[in-house]
Motif scaffolding. Structure first.
Motif, mmCIF file in Angstrom:
data_model
loop_
_atom_site.group_PDB
_atom_site.id
_atom_site.type_symbol
_atom_site.label_atom_id
_atom_site.label_comp_id
_atom_site.label_asym_id
_atom_site.label_seq_id
_atom_site.Cartn_x
_atom_site.Cartn_y
_atom_site.Cartn_z
ATOM 1 N N SER A 94 0.829 -1.201 0.000
ATOM 2 C CA SER A 94 0.000 0.000 0.000
ATOM 3 C C SER A 94 0.865 1.253 0.000
ATOM 4 O O SER A 94 1.556 1.530 0.980
ATOM 5 C CB SER A 94 -0.914 0.006 1.229
ATOM 6 O OG SER A 94 -1.544 1.248 1.384
ATOM 7 N N PRO A 95 0.857 2.037 -1.093
ATOM 8 C CA PRO A 95 1.633 3.283 -1.108
ATOM 9 C C PRO A 95 1.252 4.231 0.022
ATOM 10 O O PRO A 95 2.113 4.919 0.576
ATOM 11 C CB PRO A 95 1.279 3.881 -2.479
ATOM 12 C CG PRO A 95 0.938 2.700 -3.331
ATOM 13 C CD PRO A 95 0.242 1.745 -2.397
ATOM 14 N N ALA A 96 -0.031 4.270 0.381
ATOM 15 C CA ALA A 96 -0.468 5.146 1.467
ATOM 16 C C ALA A 96 0.168 4.725 2.794
ATOM 17 O O ALA A 96 0.591 5.561 3.596
ATOM 18 C CB ALA A 96 -1.989 5.123 1.572
ATOM 19 N N SER A 97 0.268 3.412 3.023
ATOM 20 C CA SER A 97 0.889 2.913 4.244
ATOM 21 C C SER A 97 2.396 3.164 4.244
ATOM 22 O O SER A 97 2.985 3.486 5.279
ATOM 23 C CB SER A 97 0.612 1.411 4.384
ATOM 24 O OG SER A 97 1.255 0.876 5.517
ATOM 25 N N LEU A 98 3.023 3.040 3.081
ATOM 26 C CA LEU A 98 4.460 3.314 2.980
ATOM 27 C C LEU A 98 4.772 4.738 3.405
ATOM 28 O O LEU A 98 5.736 5.004 4.113
ATOM 29 C CB LEU A 98 4.932 3.085 1.537
ATOM 30 C CG LEU A 98 4.948 1.657 1.006
ATOM 31 C CD1 LEU A 98 5.264 1.663 -0.486
ATOM 32 C CD2 LEU A 98 5.953 0.803 1.754
ATOM 33 N N GLU A 99 3.929 5.656 2.960
ATOM 34 C CA GLU A 99 4.156 7.072 3.245
ATOM 35 C C GLU A 99 4.072 7.366 4.735
ATOM 36 O O GLU A 99 4.777 8.231 5.258
ATOM 37 C CB GLU A 99 3.125 7.910 2.482
ATOM 38 C CG GLU A 99 3.413 9.384 2.477
ATOM 39 C CD GLU A 99 2.501 10.135 1.534
ATOM 40 O OE1 GLU A 99 2.733 11.333 1.307
ATOM 41 O OE2 GLU A 99 1.543 9.522 1.012
ATOM 42 N N LYS A 100 3.227 6.610 5.441
ATOM 43 C CA LYS A 100 3.011 6.871 6.866
ATOM 44 C C LYS A 100 3.991 6.133 7.768
ATOM 45 O O LYS A 100 4.315 6.611 8.860
ATOM 46 C CB LYS A 100 1.583 6.465 7.244
ATOM 47 C CG LYS A 100 0.507 7.318 6.580
ATOM 48 C CD LYS A 100 -0.875 6.824 6.966
ATOM 49 C CE LYS A 100 -1.967 7.652 6.304
ATOM 50 N NZ LYS A 100 -3.325 7.141 6.647
ATOM 51 N N THR A 101 4.467 4.967 7.340
ATOM 52 C CA THR A 101 5.221 4.120 8.257
ATOM 53 C C THR A 101 6.688 3.887 7.894
ATOM 54 O O THR A 101 7.512 3.654 8.779
ATOM 55 C CB THR A 101 4.540 2.745 8.379
ATOM 56 O OG1 THR A 101 4.530 2.106 7.095
ATOM 57 C CG2 THR A 101 3.102 2.894 8.863
ATOM 58 N N VAL A 102 7.038 3.932 6.594
ATOM 59 C CA VAL A 102 8.394 3.565 6.173
ATOM 60 C C VAL A 102 9.270 4.807 6.040
ATOM 61 O O VAL A 102 8.896 5.777 5.371
ATOM 62 C CB VAL A 102 8.369 2.794 4.833
ATOM 63 C CG1 VAL A 102 9.790 2.432 4.404
ATOM 64 C CG2 VAL A 102 7.522 1.522 4.978
ATOM 65 N N GLU A 103 10.439 4.774 6.664
ATOM 66 C CA GLU A 103 11.365 5.901 6.612
ATOM 67 C C GLU A 103 12.467 5.694 5.573
ATOM 68 O O GLU A 103 12.900 6.651 4.927
ATOM 69 C CB GLU A 103 11.993 6.114 7.991
ATOM 70 C CG GLU A 103 10.967 6.504 9.061
ATOM 71 C CD GLU A 103 11.590 6.654 10.438
ATOM 72 O OE1 GLU A 103 12.691 6.086 10.650
ATOM 73 O OE2 GLU A 103 10.992 7.329 11.283
#
Length: 251
Positions: A94-103
């Motif tokens: 999920s690109p949206a989840s990547l933006e929120k959780t992955v640094e």
């Protein structure tokens, strides 16, 4: 081959992979001096896509495998591999989840290894490591010349996204009919279809709605809508305008 992606660029990589997954079942990865290329082609080899990320896109970028450390970067043999699309898509669900959780995201592979290691460094000290099996492959490159196309359209992605949203998600093909004063998108209908049982949808755009509109030859072409939707999703999220170059059907 080692490269490190940080910040919002991780999401860009994820969106690129999602766009590629709308076209092909395999992801071709090639680490070159000029950057990291992600490519795919569909099963009928009628559609091809490539995302090339330059070294400046990465926080760290080294295309060499361990045995090549002594060689200069200009003499590095490109590292190429082919990965099942479902495998790499599962890493970037999920690109949206990547933006929120992955640094940060790290890609690495060794010369004798048969796996591509993708490591996601997430918030709160969480690290997710994925080991993906791959196959060696030759470079995948489509042959085309944009300059030879007599027709060019350039538009913001929202214009085309708002256009194709009127077609059902199950529609396989769409027809683009272009004239000097208008552009028409309509669903493709088989010639022997019963007109009483078929619904025709048409959306007409004027030249003023495009950033650039150059028509030297009127044409009518039919192509896969699924692949276009994948490209539009990436372009709209990235705020990138789209340029369309084409001539007649079958080319």
């Amino acid at each position: 081959m080692r490269c490190l992606v940080s910040g919002g660029n991780v999401t860009v990589i994820g969106r690129a992979i999602h766009a590629l997954s709308r076209i092909g079942d395999e992801c071709y990865l090639e680490a070159m001096v000029d950057g990291l290329a992600l490519r795919t082609v569909n099963s009928s080899r009628s559609a091809y896509a490539c995302f090339l990320f330059s070294p400046l896109f990465f926080q760290k970028y080294d295309p060499r495998v361990p045995g090549d450390r002594e060689e200069s970067e200009t003499q590095v043999e490109p590292f190429r591999c082919k990965i099942v699309m479902k495998s790499i898509l599962a890493v970037f669900k999920s690109p949206a989840s990547l933006e929120k959780t992955v640094e940060k995201c790290k890609f690495a592979v060794g010369r004798d290894a048969d796996q591509l290691v993708i490591q996601l460094q997430c918030k709160y000290g969480i690290t997710k490591t994925h080991n993906l099996s791959f196959q060696d492959c030759e470079t995948l490159q489509a042959v085309y010349t944009k300059e030879a196309c007599p027709n060019t359209l350039r538009a913001q992605p929202k214009l085309l996204t708002d256009t194709v949203m009127h077609f059902p998600s199950t529609l396989e093909e769409v027809t683009l009919d272009i004239h000097s004063r208008k552009v028409t998108f309509r669903n493709y209908i088989e010639p022997d279809s019963d007109p009483k049982k078929t619904m025709l949808t048409e959306i007409v755009l004027t030249p003023l709605e495009f950033d650039d509109f150059c028509v030297q030859e009127e044409a009518e072409i039919t192509f896969c809508l699924k692949e276009l939707r994948g490209l539009l999703g990436f372009a709209e999220a990235s705020g990138l305008p789209l340029s369309v170059h084409f001539n007649g059907p079958g080319r």
